[in-house]
Design an enzyme around this catalytic site. Structure first.
Site, short mmCIF file in Angstrom:
data_model
loop_
_atom_site.label_atom_id
_atom_site.label_comp_id
_atom_site.label_asym_id
_atom_site.label_seq_id
_atom_site.Cartn_x
_atom_site.Cartn_y
_atom_site.Cartn_z
N HIS A 70 0.82 -1.24 -0.21
CA HIS A 70 0.12 0.00 -0.02
C HIS A 70 0.85 1.40 0.03
O HIS A 70 1.23 1.92 1.04
CB HIS A 70 -0.84 -0.17 1.29
N ASP A 312 0.69 2.68 3.73
CA ASP A 312 -0.16 3.74 3.22
C ASP A 312 0.53 4.95 3.05
O ASP A 312 0.30 6.02 3.38
CB ASP A 312 -1.50 3.81 4.07
#
Ligand code: DOR
Ligand code: ZN
Length: 431
Positions: A70, A312
């Site tokens: 991610h 992320d």
């Protein structure tokens, strides 16, 4: 960056903890990499000093290269904040050798051409692009999943937004299942989030910020699990942040559904009540949770309900992030602090087995996207990271390879980092 004219040398690490989840190996030993990039027994005699790089210092751990499923590298689109080269350099600095890029680029990654462009980029890590679930990430028509997979997309997601329409999500999952690809979802219901930016906490009240309720995630996870049950497609929930969502995933797994979920280092280490003030570098989606949420995420990882870490990594320009909580975009960078934060919280503080930590950064992320993970086994092509897990260092975002500086750890002293990666015949030492 790779220097083309460097003649590759053999690499010798005489003393290190060798942590290899591919064969449950956790022991002290020596590691040798031949000049052509293979892991081999230590030769006797060693090659001459001119043909050998020796890495010898106390406290080293060698692991197969980490994989982050991610990351946002902002190319095409916001290359002022990051691009494939700078993002990859940040990943390699962090001990990663593989990353999965998110498709919320501009334009969105919904064409085979764009997927091929990312797949073929020659950067410091291998880029495995995800592609959109829906055209332009608009949540309407299902994207051309078959040709995107053919071009090299390893999974599908509309990250940054969930696929809210259940009928559309059902079609996406049925088509992804036929392709044997996982659908990842940014599980946040916009109708419940309603413009919220922060969970209920003192800073939210002090600055009168709109609240982002936990139910926005929990209800989205419930919806996604229902689609998983209907279709049988592998479902992966991105950046889990709430205790209620952990419980739903635990129940779904008991039912036998193919559901996995990732947790970021920031959701594991920080809670909303830690937010120091009206600082945009603490704003991310989903937001930091309560102490109970943090505890549930840690327990979920310890009992295996949640089985991988992901950063992320979300770079944004300094200007956009300087605008305070209300106006800054969602997202923080994470690649260059991930090893230290995740080891400190999960292994040092929570007692996670080091091999489990390694599985969550190496084995399980690779499995999710259908790749054989790298290994330290003799004969393998070397793809690994060298870590110094006890090194204390002060986070200076200006020293990062990332173009961006949006981290809540700026100025903090943390413990543990990567000092080198080895991949495709080249040793890369950032510092
Ligand atoms: O905080 C976030 N930032 N969450 C997302 O889902 C998207 C990301 C971004 O693209 O900046
Ligand atoms: Zn997301």
């Amino acid at each position: 960056m790779l220097k083309k004219n460097d003649t590759p040398k053999a690499v010798y690490i005489p003393h290190a903890r060798l942590l290899d989840p591919s064969c449950d190996r956790d022991e002290m030993g020596a590691l040798f990499i031949t000049a052509d990039g293979k892991i081999a027994p230590v030769p006797n005699p060693l090659p001459p000093a001119s043909k050998l790089t020796v890495i010898d210092r106390p406290g080293l751990t060698v692991v197969p290269g980490l994989c982050d499923v991610h990351v946002h590298f902002r190319e095409p689109g916001l290359t002022e904040a990051e691009d494939l080269v700078s993002g990859s350099a940040a990943a390699a600095n962090g001990g990663f050798t593989r990353v999965v890029t998110m498709p919320n680029t501009s334009p969105a990654t919904d064409t085979p051409e764009l997927v091929r462009y990312m797949r073929s980029a020659q950067t410091a890590v291998s880029i495995y692009p995800s592609a959109c679930c829906t055209t332009s990430r608009a949540g309407g028509a299902c994207a051309a999943l078959e040709s995107l997979a053919e071009a090299g997309a390893v999974c599908f997601t509309d990250d940054g937004a969930m696929v809210s329409n259940p009928e559309v999500m059902k079609v996406v999952m049925l088509r992804a299942k036929k392709l044997n690809k996982v659908v990842m979802d940014h599980a946040v219901r916009p109708d419940i989030q309603k413009g919220g930016v922060i969970r209920d906490c003192p800073v939210a009240h002090a600055f009168d910020l709109p609240i982002f309720p936990a139910e926005a995630e929990i209800e989205a996870v419930r919806d996604d699990i229902a689609r998983c049950r209907e279709t049988g497609c592998a479902l992966h929930i991105q950046h889990l942040s709430c205790a209620g969502s952990v419980e739903l995933i635990r129940e779904a797994q008991k039912e036998g559904l193919p559901v996995t979920a990732e947790v970021t280092p920031h959701h594991l280490a920080l809670a909303a009540e830690d937010i120091p003030g009206n600082d945009g570098n603490w704003r991310m989606n989903p937001p930091l949770g309560t102490r109970e949420d943090v505890k549930a995420l840690r327990e979920g990882l310890l009992d295996g309900t949640l089985s991988l870490f992901a950063t992320d990594h979300a770079p944004h320009t300094r200007l956009s992030k300087s605008k305070g909580f209300r106006a800054a975009p969602f997202g923080i960078i994470g690649l260059e602090t991930a090893v230290g934060i995740s080891w400190d919280v999960m292994v040092r503080q929570c007692g996670m087995a080091p091999l489990t930590w390694a599985k969550y950064w190496i084995t399980n992320p690779n499995k999710l996207i259908g790749l054989p993970p790298p290994t330290l086994a003799e004969g393998a092509r070397a793809e690994l990271a060298i870590l110094a897990l006890d090194d204390e260092w002060t986070v200076d975002p200006e020293a990062f390879a990332s173009k961006s500086a949006d981290t809540p750890w700026a100025g903090a002293t943390i413990r543990g980092k990567a000092i080198a990666t080895y991949r495709k015949g080249h040793l890369r030492q950032p510092h």
